[in-house]
Design an enzyme around this catalytic site. Structure first.
Site, PDB file in Angstrom:
ATOM      1  N   GLU A 147      -0.469   8.046  -1.045  1.00 61.41           N
ATOM      2  CA  GLU A 147      -0.014   6.815  -0.914  1.00 61.41           C
ATOM      3  C   GLU A 147       1.786   6.981  -0.322  1.00 61.41           C
ATOM      4  OE1 GLU A 147      -0.585   4.316  -4.490  1.00 61.41           O
ATOM      5  OE2 GLU A 147      -2.920   4.518  -3.400  1.00 61.41           O
ATOM      6  N   GLU A 204     -11.971   5.621  -1.396  1.00 61.15           N
ATOM      7  CA  GLU A 204     -11.536   4.925  -3.477  1.00 61.15           C
ATOM      8  C   GLU A 204     -12.393   3.134  -2.878  1.00 61.15           C
ATOM      9  OE1 GLU A 204      -8.137   4.817  -4.329  1.00 61.15           O
ATOM     10  OE2 GLU A 204      -7.873   6.897  -3.768  1.00 61.15           O
TER      11      GLU A 204
END
Length: 319
Positions: A130, A238
């Site tokens: 991220e 995810e």
């Protein structure tokens, strides 16, 4: 069962993330360790920095090992997660004014120790997590603010340096499941690494979706193609599809469609190797704690019955 169907469909696995807090739930663990259902396991939190190196050069692998060892015993692949992230860092990393060279040494030491401990136990590592904002710029974090933009390539260089187990090295992010400024920035990073001879084997599409506003099958396919064209793997790492509560039958049907579209896109895309759901059981989902008024995001209800989404995923894998 899902992993068996996924392998028959040409994927390497269909898998789940799981958390240390779930290990005492015997019903849950009987599903999580069933390699016919889930062929790979990701530790949801236990390998993150705040848990694995809570104090300088003091490493605690107990909880991480408690996830990895049952997976090995049940012949499940392990995706390990993660080395460098802006979140879930201990205070000694974020709360101290480190020099650039000191923080680089801290990063290298962490990667070296953790990768050595899990040598040959991980199919892949999420090296950086991220790092980009929605507009494609780099996210402000201790790594960027202290080291500079090159922290990304240095993290991958350190991971490659200590990668004696030859694990795949991945970059992991959310909201890069469609063609947008963020996914284009990740693609540009991959090209830059390749031009410099820096190992990067894959790009993770986290795929945290909302029922009714998830990317279409076509959007996800097109986006995966841009990464596959660069010669790297993709994986959905995810996946969950959260619902605006209260749940209704229509919302369940929409959730099932969104799950099926994501799994079908990975199945059909060249270079997408597998799908990981970010836990499979609603009571252990992270969603309600982060998204107020939303939940029911996984494939199993709290009473361990399978949702319509489970059967929709099974159906697209059978196609």
């Amino acid at each position: 069962r899902l992993n068996d169907l996924a392998k028959e469909a040409g994927l390497l696995y269909l898998s789940t993330a799981t958390d240390y807090l779930s290990l005492n739930n015997t019903t849950y663990m009987s599903i999580a360790t069933d390699s016919h259902e889930f062929g790979q396991v990701t530790p949801a939190n236990e390998q993150k920095w705040m848990y694995i190196e809570p104090s300088p050069n003091v490493f605690n692998y107990t909880n991480g090992d408690a996830i990895i060892r049952p997976a090995i015993a049940h012949h499940q692949i392990r995706r390990c997660h993660n080395f460098v992230w802006h979140s879930q860092l201990p205070e000694w990393v974020t709360g101290t004014s480190h020099t650039r060279s000191a923080l680089l040494s801290i990063m290298e030491n962490h990667i070296a120790h953790v990768m050595s401990h899990y040598s040959k136990q991980c199919y892949a590592w999420d090296v950086v997590n991220e790092a980009f904002n929605e507009d494609g710029t780099l996210r402000s974090a201790v790594w960027l603010d202290t080291i500079g933009p090159e922290y990304l390539e240095l993290a991958f260089k350190f991971a490659a340096k200590y990668n004696d187990g030859k694990a795949k090295l991945y970059y992991n992010n959310y909201n890069i499941e469609t063609g947008n400024n963020k996914s284009l920035a990740v693609a540009a990073m991959v090209k830059d690494f390749q031009s410099k001879g820096i190992q990067i084997d894959g790009v993770c599409l986290q795929s945290h979706f909302t029922a009714g506003s998830s990317p279409s099958y076509e959007q996800q396919m097109e986006n995966m193609a841009q990464f596959v064209a660069l010669g790297v793997e993709t994986a959905i790492t995810e996946l969950n599809v959260r619902i605006e509560l209260p749940t209704s039958k229509d919302k369940e049907v929409q959730q099932a469609t969104n799950y099926a579209n994501a799994v079908k896109a990975c199945k059909d895309a060249d270079g997408c190797i597998g799908v990981t759901v970010w836990d499979f059981y609603d009571p252990y989902s992270w969603v309600p704690a982060v998204f107020e008024g939303q939940g029911d995001a996984t494939l199993w209800w709290g009473n361990f019955t399978k949702k319509e989404a489970y059967y929709a995923v099974a159906d697209v894998l059978r196609e």
